[in-house]
Enzyme design. Structure first.
Site, PDB file in Angstrom:
ATOM      1  N   GLU A  58     -24.779  -3.807 -11.224  1.00 29.64           N
ATOM      2  CA  GLU A  58     -25.268  -3.172 -10.022  1.00 29.64           C
ATOM      3  C   GLU A  58     -24.097  -2.532  -9.286  1.00 29.64           C
ATOM      4  O   GLU A  58     -23.113  -3.211  -8.974  1.00 29.64           O
ATOM      5  CB  GLU A  58     -25.922  -4.256  -9.144  1.00 29.64           C
ATOM      6  CG  GLU A  58     -27.012  -3.772  -8.252  1.00 29.64           C
ATOM      7  CD  GLU A  58     -28.327  -3.473  -8.982  1.00 29.64           C
ATOM      8  OE1 GLU A  58     -28.407  -3.661 -10.226  1.00 29.64           O
ATOM      9  OE2 GLU A  58     -29.270  -3.032  -8.297  1.00 29.64           O
ATOM     10  N   ASP A  60       0.828  -1.209   0.000  1.00 26.11           N
ATOM     11  CA  ASP A  60       0.000   0.000   0.000  1.00 26.11           C
ATOM     12  C   ASP A  60       0.861   1.258   0.000  1.00 26.11           C
ATOM     13  O   ASP A  60       0.557   2.241  -0.666  1.00 26.11           O
ATOM     14  CB  ASP A  60      -0.914   0.027   1.239  1.00 26.11           C
ATOM     15  CG  ASP A  60      -1.953  -1.079   1.192  1.00 26.11           C
ATOM     16  OD1 ASP A  60      -2.029  -1.777   0.151  1.00 26.11           O
ATOM     17  OD2 ASP A  60      -2.679  -1.245   2.191  1.00 26.11           O
ATOM     18  N   ASP A 115       0.809   4.200  -2.748  1.00 23.03           N
ATOM     19  CA  ASP A 115       0.532   5.598  -2.415  1.00 23.03           C
ATOM     20  C   ASP A 115       1.652   6.525  -2.886  1.00 23.03           C
ATOM     21  O   ASP A 115       1.402   7.622  -3.380  1.00 23.03           O
ATOM     22  CB  ASP A 115       0.329   5.764  -0.899  1.00 23.03           C
ATOM     23  CG  ASP A 115      -0.968   5.121  -0.430  1.00 23.03           C
ATOM     24  OD1 ASP A 115      -1.829   4.850  -1.293  1.00 23.03           O
ATOM     25  OD2 ASP A 115      -1.112   4.877   0.781  1.00 23.03           O
ATOM     26  N   LYS A 172     -38.066 -12.352  -5.147  1.00 23.16           N
ATOM     27  CA  LYS A 172     -37.631 -11.666  -3.914  1.00 23.16           C
ATOM     28  C   LYS A 172     -37.987 -12.490  -2.689  1.00 23.16           C
ATOM     29  O   LYS A 172     -39.095 -13.007  -2.589  1.00 23.16           O
ATOM     30  CB  LYS A 172     -38.275 -10.294  -3.822  1.00 23.16           C
ATOM     31  CG  LYS A 172     -37.724  -9.323  -4.868  1.00 23.16           C
ATOM     32  CD  LYS A 172     -38.349  -7.963  -4.713  1.00 23.16           C
ATOM     33  CE  LYS A 172     -37.280  -6.919  -4.453  1.00 23.16           C
ATOM     34  NZ  LYS A 172     -37.861  -5.591  -4.328  1.00 23.16           N
ATOM     35  N   CYS A 190     -35.950  15.223  28.708  1.00 19.84           N
ATOM     36  CA  CYS A 190     -35.173  14.764  27.562  1.00 19.84           C
ATOM     37  C   CYS A 190     -34.031  13.869  28.047  1.00 19.84           C
ATOM     38  O   CYS A 190     -33.267  14.260  28.918  1.00 19.84           O
ATOM     39  CB  CYS A 190     -34.608  15.946  26.803  1.00 19.84           C
ATOM     40  SG  CYS A 190     -33.431  15.483  25.542  1.00 19.84           S
ATOM     41  N   SER A 205     -36.921  -2.287 -16.812  1.00 18.35           N
ATOM     42  CA  SER A 205     -37.059  -2.820 -15.458  1.00 18.35           C
ATOM     43  C   SER A 205     -37.513  -4.275 -15.554  1.00 18.35           C
ATOM     44  O   SER A 205     -37.935  -4.744 -16.605  1.00 18.35           O
ATOM     45  CB  SER A 205     -38.038  -1.989 -14.647  1.00 18.35           C
ATOM     46  OG  SER A 205     -39.258  -1.914 -15.329  1.00 18.35           O
ATOM     47  N   GLU A 228       3.886   1.653  -1.169  1.00 21.73           N
ATOM     48  CA  GLU A 228       4.502   1.877  -2.472  1.00 21.73           C
ATOM     49  C   GLU A 228       3.468   2.440  -3.448  1.00 21.73           C
ATOM     50  O   GLU A 228       3.739   3.366  -4.216  1.00 21.73           O
ATOM     51  CB  GLU A 228       5.082   0.559  -3.003  1.00 21.73           C
ATOM     52  CG  GLU A 228       5.969   0.795  -4.202  1.00 21.73           C
ATOM     53  CD  GLU A 228       6.633  -0.485  -4.698  1.00 21.73           C
ATOM     54  OE1 GLU A 228       6.320  -1.556  -4.141  1.00 21.73           O
ATOM     55  OE2 GLU A 228       7.423  -0.400  -5.645  1.00 21.73           O
ATOM     56  N   LYS A 248     -29.701 -10.971  -6.658  1.00 24.04           N
ATOM     57  CA  LYS A 248     -30.278  -9.646  -6.866  1.00 24.04           C
ATOM     58  C   LYS A 248     -29.706  -8.739  -5.774  1.00 24.04           C
ATOM     59  O   LYS A 248     -30.061  -8.861  -4.598  1.00 24.04           O
ATOM     60  CB  LYS A 248     -31.801  -9.718  -6.770  1.00 24.04           C
ATOM     61  CG  LYS A 248     -32.482  -8.424  -7.123  1.00 24.04           C
ATOM     62  CD  LYS A 248     -33.998  -8.588  -7.097  1.00 24.04           C
ATOM     63  CE  LYS A 248     -34.676  -7.300  -7.513  1.00 24.04           C
ATOM     64  NZ  LYS A 248     -34.242  -6.154  -6.712  1.00 24.04           N
TER      65      LYS A 248
END
Ligand SMILES: [Zn+2]
Length: 738
Positions: A183, A35, A39, A323, A417, A84, A37, A125
């Site tokens: 997606e 990481d 960066d 679903k 409260c 859709s 290197e 999905k």
């Protein structure tokens, strides 16, 4: 010369290297550099690109971390519409869809689609946002939202930050055109983190990961998307070269070979039993995935068969989304805690025995409001049924009464409260006697930390403290300095990591901002001039006086008119606080019965010439209780400490003759004609009354002084006629200092 040439070569080399490192890390899960290197090389590339704007490349790896914000969204037309998909919620409908597909294909006269040769595939999905990626000659040229299916928004700047989306396809001979639909989603842990940050700031929470992702993709600043670590999985096609693939499985395999990610849970099925098995199996494991899913998409594999089935007016016939029903679980209610939102609304929250619900361990669920608790008769110790709305936010459906233990305890709503211990108000008022009607319980302390943002905005606003330069955005920016350096909201607001925390939690904090001038200068779009104007505006606001402070505090039933009326009656806050309740509502006192009046004021006699306060028998006690509450006392004390004047600028003594006689205009009837610089009509009238004058609007024999401003009217002639003393602006200033 050769230096520049070397730099150009280095830019191209770094881009290649960083692209390879990115894909190795995010797509192949096989890092080729550390990481640190990565960066370091990225920083080198950023510096070189800044020196060579002529080598700009929208697909440079530097765009992964977010380029410049865009001005607005461009609408783009989809060459192939993004339709859709029909949804179904039960297996029976899924079976019917399957039979219909076979029947329609079986009607093919040439027998191309025999019943046992048709392949299907089932694909997770994902609860995300549909996105179309367009590659031309292997380069990502466009990413767009679905929009209305025919036109969407260009969101390329944000999609470039999705590390798993390749900016260049992995091929030496890429297709001419390839449109991949898929997606985009926000991973669960990012979603939870984001909502925690928003909750801490009193902001509205995202209902589900789809909303969070849509909100992110609709940001103009790509740094927001870069910080939220979105993902992408391919699941369909738009325009593409002829012969690129013959069916869905082949299409996805080819996309993968080009570096475009797709779900590893894509399953080939040859009949309905296999489809149902895939659906059941995925339901068992889906909650272990790092992103939210709510079903499976089942489709016919062959593109030929898809074309033959075609599309209804609403959706394609060859694809359906199944679903999963929302899961319900029973668990035990251990306690109820009370949470305060940004508007002061207090919401009861169930603390439950942990339960595995739709893939996550759930300990808390919302109970909506205290009226619901009464209506559903929910008690502590009860067995309750919980479910998840939108698969994410758990809520309590109701009680299993057969399982109620003998010692089940009723839930007591808080009468203060829970955050600030300030007084509360119940909505609607009838709910005080009929608790089942209660729809809201509100903390009415304006400095309640839970609602502090809205209150600060109001306090600084026009008509209240009127602080030039302290608007909503500046307040948000300053308050964002308290957030983590890599908080997305902080980045969105342009608060660099090196800015230290500038406290802005209480009204009084506004008046200590001058101590943080250097930090303020580090904020985005806060130049020297702007910061100094802000600090001057704050300094000026210290002297606006009691009426503005009271109006700014946002006390219920105290608007600016009532605040001003109170400030006329009392010389400062201390006098107001020392006054008994009845003095806040003298007019109402005179309408009471003699006994009631004696009880309240100690005298049966009506109050002579009662002044208007704007408060009545119902509202005055609420205001009185608030002014004497601990939070209000704290506010006054803190404001005083930072030098805010709590003296009235509107005070008009009308009981004490002595003090009135010593005023410069004591006992004089004064009329003003024309405009007086620095005052409007009402203000000059008030100012004169403060000096003891009786301000009148017409000149008569009783008039002592006529004050003449710019463009005087007919009153001047009349005053001369009657021999009234006439003052010009100069004289007014000499005599009164106005
Ligand atoms: Zn509160």
């Amino acid at each position: 010369m050769s230096g520049t040439h070397d730099e150009k070569a280095r830019i191209l080399e770094l881009r290649r290297l960083l692209d390879r490192a990115n894909d190795a890390y995010y797509i192949e899960n096989d890092p080729i550099m550390s990481d640190e290197e990565f960066d370091r090389l990225l920083k080198e590339l950023q510096e070189l690109e800044a020196r060579h704007p002529e080598l700009d490349d929208p697909n440079s790896p530097t765009r992964r971390v977010g380029g410049r914000p865009i001005e607005g969204f461009r609408t783009v037309e989809h060459r192939v519409p993004m339709l859709s998909i029909d949804n179904t919620y039960n297996e029976h409908d899924l079976c019917e869809w399957y039979e219909r597909v076979l029947r329609l294909l079986g009607e093919d006269g040439e027998g191309l689609f025999a019943r046992d040769t048709i392949d299907f595939c089932a694909d997770p999905k994902i609860d995300g946002v549909a996105v179309s990626l367009r590659y031309e000659k292997g380069e990502l040229v466009l990413a767009s939202t679905r929009g209305d299916g025919r036109r969407g928004d260009d969101i390329t700047h944000n999609v470039r930050t999705i590390r798993t989306v390749p900016l260049h396809l992995h091929s030496d001979t890429p297709p001419n055109v390839l449109e991949v639909r898929g997606e985009a989603f926000i991973p669960n842990d990012e979603f939870i983190k984001l909502n925690e940050q928003r909750a801490a700031r009193g902001l509205e929470l995202f209902m589900n990961p789809r909303n969070a992702c849509a909100g992110t993709l609709k940001s103009l600043d790509p740094r927001v998307a870069a910080r939220r670590h979105l993902g992408f999985l391919a699941h369909g096609y738009g325009e593409m070269d002829e012969g690129f693939a013959g069916g869905h499985m082949e299409f996805i395999a080819r996309c993968r070979s080009l570096g475009i990610p797709a779900s590893e849970h894509l399953t080939r099925c040859t009949n309905i039993d296999e489809i149902l098995r895939a659906v059941h199996e995925f339901d068992r494991i889906r909650h272990t995935l790092p992103y939210a899913t709510d079903g499976m998409v089942v489709r016919v594999d062959s593109f030929d068969a898809q074309r033959r089935l075609g599309t209804t007016s609403k959706a394609p016939r060859w694809i359906i989304a199944y679903k999963y029903p929302a899961e319900q679980k029973r668990t035990k209610l251990l306690a109820v805690d009370h949470q305060v939102g940004k508007t002061g609304r207090i919401t009861p929250r169930a603390v439950m025995e942990p339960v595995l619900l739709s893939g996550t361990i759930v300990r808390h669920a919302t109970l909506h409001n205290y009226g619901q608790i009464v209506k559903k008769d929910i008690r502590i110790g009860d067995t309750i049924e919980v479910t998840k709305a939108g698969e994410i936010i758990p809520y309590v459906l109701g009680v299993v009464f057969e399982l109620r233990p003998k010692n089940a305890r009723r839930i007591r709503p808080p009468d203060r409260c829970p955050v600030c211990a300030g007084p509360i108000e119940i909505d609607p008022p009838e709910a005080v006697d009929h608790p089942e009607l209660e729809t809201a319980r509100l903390c009415i302390n304006p400095e309640c930390p839970a609602q502090v943002r809205e209150k600060l905005i109001w306090f600084a606003g026009r008509g209240q403290m009127d602080i030039e330069g302290l608007g909503e955005r500046t307040i948000d920016q300053i308050r964002a300095t308290a957030l983590d350096p890599d908080d997305a909201l902080r980045i969105e607001l342009g608060v660099p990591p090196e800015v230290p925390t500038i406290p802005l939690e209480h009204f009084a904090d506004i008046f200590t901002l001058h101590r943080y001038r250097d930090a303020l200068l580090m904020l985005d779009r806060m130049g020297e001039k702007k910061v100094d104007n802000l600090l001057q505006g704050i300094e000026a606001a210290k002297g606006r006086g009691m009426a503005r402070v009271l109006a700014g505090m946002g006390i219920r039933h105290v608007g600016s008119a009532t605040a001003r009326q109170l400030a006329r009656l009392f010389p400062d806050i201390d006098a107001l606080l020392a006054a008994p309740l009845w003095m806040l509502m003298p007019k109402a006192v005179n309408q009471m019965s003699r006994e009631k009046r004696r009880e309240l004021t100690g005298s049966e006699d009506p109050i002579p010439d009662p002044p208007e306060t704007g408060l009545g028998a119902l509202t005055a006690p609420i205001v009185y209780a608030y002014l004497h509450s601990k939070p209000a006392q704290d506010t006054f004390r803190r404001l005083k400490k930072v030098g805010v004047s709590l003296a009235s600028r509107d005070f008009r003594p009308h009981t004490s003759r002595d003090s009135k006689d010593s005023l410069p205009l004591a006992g004089k009837t004064v009329v003003v004609t024309g405009a007086i610089e620095g005052y409007d009509r009402e203000e000059i009238r008030e100012a004169l009354e403060r000096l003891g004058a009786h301000a009148s609007t017409s000149v008569s024999r009783k008039t002592d002084i006529l004050i003449v401003g710019e463009n005087p009217g007919s009153k001047l002639a009349k005053a001369r006629e009657l021999g009234v003393e006439i003052w010009d602006r100069q004289r007014l200033k000499q005599e009164t200092g106005l």
